[in-house]
Design an enzyme around this catalytic site. Structure first.
Site, PDB file in Angstrom:
ATOM      1  N   ASN A   9      34.360 -33.737  47.835  1.00  0.00           N
ATOM      2  CA  ASN A   9      34.832 -32.580  47.555  1.00  0.00           C
ATOM      3  C   ASN A   9      34.647 -32.275  49.381  1.00  0.00           C
ATOM      4  O   ASN A   9      33.641 -32.568  49.670  1.00  0.00           O
ATOM      5  CB  ASN A   9      33.577 -32.046  47.387  1.00  0.00           C
ATOM      6  N   TRP A  10      35.997 -32.551  49.779  1.00  0.00           N
ATOM      7  CA  TRP A  10      35.441 -32.149  51.613  1.00  0.00           C
ATOM      8  C   TRP A  10      35.622 -30.931  52.111  1.00  0.00           C
ATOM      9  O   TRP A  10      35.898 -30.472  53.272  1.00  0.00           O
ATOM     10  CB  TRP A  10      37.726 -32.401  51.673  1.00  0.00           C
ATOM     11  N   LYS A  11      35.760 -29.856  51.207  1.00  0.00           N
ATOM     12  CA  LYS A  11      35.080 -28.116  51.341  1.00  0.00           C
ATOM     13  C   LYS A  11      35.916 -27.744  52.483  1.00  0.00           C
ATOM     14  O   LYS A  11      37.192 -28.507  52.962  1.00  0.00           O
ATOM     15  CB  LYS A  11      33.127 -28.203  52.120  1.00  0.00           C
ATOM     16  N   HIS A  95      30.798 -24.047  42.145  1.00  0.00           N
ATOM     17  CA  HIS A  95      29.660 -25.189  43.224  1.00  0.00           C
ATOM     18  C   HIS A  95      28.441 -23.703  43.556  1.00  0.00           C
ATOM     19  O   HIS A  95      28.851 -22.306  44.546  1.00  0.00           O
ATOM     20  CB  HIS A  95      30.397 -25.500  44.526  1.00  0.00           C
ATOM     21  N   GLU A  97      28.120 -23.047  46.213  1.00  0.00           N
ATOM     22  CA  GLU A  97      28.255 -22.359  47.961  1.00  0.00           C
ATOM     23  C   GLU A  97      29.288 -21.288  47.540  1.00  0.00           C
ATOM     24  O   GLU A  97      29.063 -20.053  48.202  1.00  0.00           O
ATOM     25  CB  GLU A  97      28.888 -23.731  48.785  1.00  0.00           C
ATOM     26  N   GLU A 167      24.221 -30.378  40.776  1.00  0.00           N
ATOM     27  CA  GLU A 167      24.124 -30.596  41.752  1.00  0.00           C
ATOM     28  C   GLU A 167      22.972 -29.261  42.696  1.00  0.00           C
ATOM     29  O   GLU A 167      23.066 -28.002  42.642  1.00  0.00           O
ATOM     30  CB  GLU A 167      25.037 -30.002  42.794  1.00  0.00           C
ATOM     31  N   GLY A 173      23.758 -31.445  51.416  1.00  0.00           N
ATOM     32  CA  GLY A 173      24.155 -31.214  53.090  1.00  0.00           C
ATOM     33  C   GLY A 173      22.948 -31.524  53.731  1.00  0.00           C
ATOM     34  O   GLY A 173      22.872 -31.604  54.882  1.00  0.00           O
ATOM     35  N   SER A 213      24.213 -35.370  49.142  1.00  0.00           N
ATOM     36  CA  SER A 213      23.885 -36.514  49.122  1.00  0.00           C
ATOM     37  C   SER A 213      24.185 -38.166  49.638  1.00  0.00           C
ATOM     38  O   SER A 213      23.142 -38.054  49.292  1.00  0.00           O
ATOM     39  CB  SER A 213      22.356 -35.644  49.836  1.00  0.00           C
ATOM     40  N   GLY A 234      30.160 -34.888  48.638  1.00  0.00           N
ATOM     41  CA  GLY A 234      30.003 -33.982  49.672  1.00  0.00           C
ATOM     42  C   GLY A 234      30.277 -34.151  51.199  1.00  0.00           C
ATOM     43  O   GLY A 234      31.938 -35.559  51.644  1.00  0.00           O
ATOM     44  N   GLY A 235      29.682 -34.528  52.153  1.00  0.00           N
ATOM     45  CA  GLY A 235      29.899 -35.326  53.470  1.00  0.00           C
ATOM     46  C   GLY A 235      30.522 -36.171  53.443  1.00  0.00           C
ATOM     47  O   GLY A 235      31.099 -37.171  54.765  1.00  0.00           O
TER      48      GLY A 235
HETATM   49  P1  PGA Z   1      27.168 -33.195  50.000  1.00  0.00           P
HETATM   50  O1  PGA Z   1      27.821 -32.568  49.383  1.00  0.00           O
HETATM   51  O2  PGA Z   1      27.139 -34.687  49.184  1.00  0.00           O
HETATM   52  O3  PGA Z   1      27.370 -33.409  51.683  1.00  0.00           O
HETATM   53  O4  PGA Z   1      25.776 -32.415  49.775  1.00  0.00           O
HETATM   54  C1  PGA Z   1      28.106 -33.124  48.099  1.00  0.00           C
HETATM   55  C2  PGA Z   1      28.412 -31.419  47.581  1.00  0.00           C
HETATM   56  O5  PGA Z   1      28.675 -30.083  47.597  1.00  0.00           O
HETATM   57  O6  PGA Z   1      29.460 -31.405  46.581  1.00  0.00           O
END
Ligand code: PGA
Length: 253
Positions: A9-11, A95, A97, A167, A173, A213, A234-235
């Site tokens: 997930n590149w956000k 998600h 966010e 999640e 994050g 994470s 994500g990251g």
């Molecule tokens: P993260 O994000 O790996 O940076 O914690 C995961 C996500 O939000 O899908």
């Protein structure tokens, strides 16, 4: 038998040139792998360019969101047909966010999930509790509400296609990954929710990803757990090398 699944997930990161370079490196680094399904989810505006790189590979494309109507007077929105048109196979829905910053409700998430399925996209539906929920012993209750909200009005034949991503918000994050035991406990609970609402067979077949994470250093211990079928990353998906390492370590569970 549930095949491993790793999604990046590149956000809100990477413009076209960087997205293309990253995709090329991931394609090269994963070209002979078959024991894992791989998906990358870039921003809307780079989907088409990434598709041109990945279309003849084992990497699938996913979007990070969609609207629940395919066309019409919905300024600024993008529907399932548009995502299919640029080569998407998957779409992330709900998600945390988006739940937080855009007030996405379980009701909207339910509409989006159904709309994606009806169009032929595979939804990756995200659910997860906050730290406050966990500390006040409400984690399971929140997961149950989000699960039944997202699957409201979803018949079994449609549910059979979806992927769920657990999640925990406190792990996203933050560098604070859920321990394999905590993650496995919740995955088992989600599988039970699926069995209660649908059937044991659907519960056994549904892929449940962990997200929060995930890194090359912790993926193996997470993947060892019986009910963890992959990860939404994500990251650590932004740097192709770390994403490739996560993918490699997730093969043939
Ligand atoms: P993260 O994000 O790996 O940076 O914690 C995961 C996500 O939000 O899908």
């Amino acid at each position: 038998m549930r095949k491993s699944f790793i999604a990046g997930n590149w956000k809100l990161n990477k413009q076209v040139s960087e997205a293309v370079e990253t995709s090329k490196t991931i394609k090269e680094g994963t070209k002979n792998l078959s024991g894992v399904d791989i998906c990358i989810c870039p921003t809307f505006t780079v989907l088409k360019s990434v598709y041109e790189i990945t279309k003849d590979s084992n990497i699938s494309l996913g979007a990070q969101n969609l609207w629940y109507e395919n066309q019409g007077a919905y300024t600024g929105e993008i529907g399932a047909s548009s995502l299919l048109d640029v080569g998407c196979k998957y779409v992330i829905i709900g998600h945390s966010e988006r739940r937080k910053y855009l007030n996405e409700s379980d009701e909207i998430i339910a509409h989006k999930t159904l709309s994606a399925l009806e169009a032929g996209l595979i939804p990756i539906v995200c659910i997860g509790e906050t730290l406050e929920d966990r500390e006040s012993d409400k984690a399971q209750k929140v997961i149950e509400t989000q699960f039944s909200g997202a699957c409201k009005n979803l018949p079994a034949d449609k549910f059979s296609k979806i992927i769920i991503a657990y999640e925990p918000v406190w792990a996203i994050g933050t560098g604070k990954t859920a321990t394999p035991e905590i993650a496995e406990g919740m995955h088992k609970f989600i599988r039970q929710l699926i069995e209660n609402k649908y059937t044991k067979e659907l519960a056994e077949n549904c892929r449940i990803l962990y997200g929060g994470s995930v890194t090359p250093a912790n993926i193996e211990s997470l993947m060892k757990e019986k009910d963890i079928d992959g990860a939404l990353v994500g990251g650590a998906s932004l740097a192709p090398e770390s994403f490739i390492e996560i993918v490699k370590k997730s093969q043939n569970k």
